[in-house]
Scaffold this motif. Structure first.
Motif, PDB file in Angstrom:
ATOM      1  N   GLU A 102      -8.055   3.014  -5.653  1.00  0.00           N
ATOM      2  CA  GLU A 102      -7.597   3.443  -4.325  1.00  0.00           C
ATOM      3  C   GLU A 102      -6.777   2.371  -3.600  1.00  0.00           C
ATOM      4  N   THR A 103      -6.572   1.224  -4.236  1.00  0.00           N
ATOM      5  CA  THR A 103      -5.767   0.158  -3.640  1.00  0.00           C
ATOM      6  C   THR A 103      -4.343   0.649  -3.440  1.00  0.00           C
ATOM      7  N   ARG A 104      -3.754   0.331  -2.311  1.00  0.00           N
ATOM      8  CA  ARG A 104      -2.390   0.764  -1.996  1.00  0.00           C
ATOM      9  C   ARG A 104      -1.380  -0.026  -2.831  1.00  0.00           C
ATOM     10  N   VAL A 105      -0.380   0.691  -3.308  1.00  0.00           N
ATOM     11  CA  VAL A 105       0.680   0.104  -4.122  1.00  0.00           C
ATOM     12  C   VAL A 105       1.368  -1.042  -3.377  1.00  0.00           C
ATOM     13  N   GLY A 106       1.540  -0.886  -2.062  1.00  0.00           N
ATOM     14  CA  GLY A 106       2.210  -1.912  -1.263  1.00  0.00           C
ATOM     15  C   GLY A 106       1.538  -3.268  -1.319  1.00  0.00           C
ATOM     16  N   THR A 107       0.228  -3.289  -1.592  1.00  0.00           N
ATOM     17  CA  THR A 107      -0.474  -4.575  -1.675  1.00  0.00           C
ATOM     18  C   THR A 107      -0.423  -5.168  -3.081  1.00  0.00           C
ATOM     19  N   LEU A 108      -0.072  -4.355  -4.067  1.00  0.00           N
ATOM     20  CA  LEU A 108      -0.029  -4.816  -5.459  1.00  0.00           C
ATOM     21  C   LEU A 108       1.374  -5.154  -5.947  1.00  0.00           C
ATOM     22  N   MET A 109       2.383  -4.618  -5.269  1.00  0.00           N
ATOM     23  CA  MET A 109       3.766  -4.734  -5.752  1.00  0.00           C
ATOM     24  C   MET A 109       4.303  -6.159  -5.684  1.00  0.00           C
TER      25      MET A 109
ATOM     26  N   THR B 113      18.521   2.190 -17.558  1.00  0.00           N
ATOM     27  CA  THR B 113      18.041   3.530 -17.257  1.00  0.00           C
ATOM     28  C   THR B 113      18.543   3.898 -15.874  1.00  0.00           C
ATOM     29  N   ARG B 114      19.261   5.002 -15.798  1.00  0.00           N
ATOM     30  CA  ARG B 114      19.854   5.411 -14.522  1.00  0.00           C
ATOM     31  C   ARG B 114      18.896   6.233 -13.653  1.00  0.00           C
ATOM     32  N   LYS B 115      18.046   7.004 -14.274  1.00  0.00           N
ATOM     33  CA  LYS B 115      17.142   7.855 -13.515  1.00  0.00           C
ATOM     34  C   LYS B 115      15.900   7.051 -13.135  1.00  0.00           C
ATOM     35  N   LEU B 116      15.760   6.788 -11.846  1.00  0.00           N
ATOM     36  CA  LEU B 116      14.613   6.022 -11.371  1.00  0.00           C
ATOM     37  C   LEU B 116      13.472   6.949 -10.990  1.00  0.00           C
ATOM     38  N   VAL B 117      12.294   6.568 -11.411  1.00  0.00           N
ATOM     39  CA  VAL B 117      11.075   7.210 -10.944  1.00  0.00           C
ATOM     40  C   VAL B 117      10.481   6.216  -9.957  1.00  0.00           C
ATOM     41  N   THR B 118      10.289   6.631  -8.715  1.00  0.00           N
ATOM     42  CA  THR B 118       9.803   5.722  -7.673  1.00  0.00           C
ATOM     43  C   THR B 118       8.459   6.199  -7.134  1.00  0.00           C
ATOM     44  N   ILE B 119       7.848   5.322  -6.362  1.00  0.00           N
ATOM     45  CA  ILE B 119       6.581   5.639  -5.712  1.00  0.00           C
ATOM     46  C   ILE B 119       6.595   5.042  -4.316  1.00  0.00           C
ATOM     47  N   GLY B 120       5.895   5.663  -3.392  1.00  0.00           N
ATOM     48  CA  GLY B 120       5.804   5.158  -2.027  1.00  0.00           C
ATOM     49  C   GLY B 120       4.819   4.009  -1.926  1.00  0.00           C
ATOM     50  N   LYS B 121       5.035   3.116  -0.980  1.00  0.00           N
ATOM     51  CA  LYS B 121       4.164   1.940  -0.858  1.00  0.00           C
ATOM     52  C   LYS B 121       2.759   2.291  -0.386  1.00  0.00           C
ATOM     53  N   GLU B 122       2.578   3.468   0.177  1.00  0.00           N
ATOM     54  CA  GLU B 122       1.256   3.909   0.623  1.00  0.00           C
ATOM     55  C   GLU B 122       0.480   4.639  -0.469  1.00  0.00           C
ATOM     56  N   ALA B 123       1.101   4.896  -1.600  1.00  0.00           N
ATOM     57  CA  ALA B 123       0.423   5.566  -2.717  1.00  0.00           C
ATOM     58  C   ALA B 123      -0.654   4.645  -3.275  1.00  0.00           C
ATOM     59  N   THR B 124      -1.572   5.224  -4.020  1.00  0.00           N
ATOM     60  CA  THR B 124      -2.663   4.437  -4.594  1.00  0.00           C
ATOM     61  C   THR B 124      -2.317   3.952  -5.998  1.00  0.00           C
ATOM     62  N   ALA B 125      -3.078   2.987  -6.464  1.00  0.00           N
ATOM     63  CA  ALA B 125      -2.914   2.478  -7.823  1.00  0.00           C
ATOM     64  C   ALA B 125      -3.132   3.610  -8.830  1.00  0.00           C
ATOM     65  N   ALA B 126      -4.077   4.498  -8.552  1.00  0.00           N
ATOM     66  CA  ALA B 126      -4.333   5.632  -9.450  1.00  0.00           C
ATOM     67  C   ALA B 126      -3.104   6.538  -9.542  1.00  0.00           C
ATOM     68  N   GLU B 127      -2.428   6.774  -8.419  1.00  0.00           N
ATOM     69  CA  GLU B 127      -1.218   7.600  -8.425  1.00  0.00           C
ATOM     70  C   GLU B 127      -0.106   6.918  -9.214  1.00  0.00           C
ATOM     71  N   ALA B 128       0.018   5.614  -9.046  1.00  0.00           N
ATOM     72  CA  ALA B 128       1.042   4.861  -9.786  1.00  0.00           C
ATOM     73  C   ALA B 128       0.761   4.929 -11.281  1.00  0.00           C
ATOM     74  N   TYR B 129      -0.493   4.768 -11.654  1.00  0.00           N
ATOM     75  CA  TYR B 129      -0.859   4.833 -13.066  1.00  0.00           C
ATOM     76  C   TYR B 129      -0.543   6.216 -13.636  1.00  0.00           C
TER      77      TYR B 129
END
Length: 154
Positions: free
Chosen positions: A63-70, A10-26
């Motif tokens: 509300e957990t930050r993505v950076g801590t879960l990645m 897949t060439r088109k990447l959907v990304t998220i910032g490390k400060e985003a929340t788990a809810a935003e990632a979901y």
């Protein structure tokens, strides 16, 4: 059918910032029907990790930050890597997504779903002769071979 990694990623990447929340990632994963998001360090503008649907299940809070879960550091593959090497890594390392690079630049992502789609395409191809019982029964050469095998006790 082409068997190059560049044709099955897949060439088109959907990304998220490390400060985003788990809810935003979901929410992003749900909206795009994907299970993996490369995680960006927005200040430096580069990918620092990967978060998966499975990582989100481990989240103690929405509300957990993505950076801590990645997962980090990331293992990547060059776009020229043989597909077999990628599939072997998925199996051996139990990793279902890898970023694909070309000259140190991320150009895509390959997931286990991409590999299943490829497998489906391969299985749909007729890769060899199909034997029909009727054709076997009326073929004199095959009849003789079957008779000889029967006489030999095979």
């Amino acid at each position: 059918m082409k068997m190059a990694l560049k044709d099955h990623m897949t060439r088109k990447l959907v990304t998220i910032g490390k400060e985003a929340t788990a809810a935003e990632a979901y929410r992003l994963m749900s909206n795009y029907w994907i299970r993996h998001l490369p995680v960006m360090d927005e200040a430096e503008e580069y990918i620092v990790g990967m978060i998966s649907e499975r990582d989100l299940l481990r989240s103690p809070s929405p509300e957990t930050r993505v950076g801590t879960l990645m997962s980090s550091p990331l293992k990547t593959f060059s776009v020229d890597t043989p597909l077999k090497a990628v599939v072997d890594a998925m199996i051996e390392e139990k990793i279902s997504a890898f970023l694909i690079t070309k000259e140190d630049e991320v150009v895509g992502i390959v997931t286990s779903e991409d590999m299943l789609v490829l497998l489906d395409q391969l299985l749909k191809q007729e890769s060899g002769p199909t034997w029909v019982l009727n054709e076997i029964l009326i073929n004199p050469a095959l009849q003789r071979a079957a008779y000889m095998m029967g006489q030999a006790g095979i």
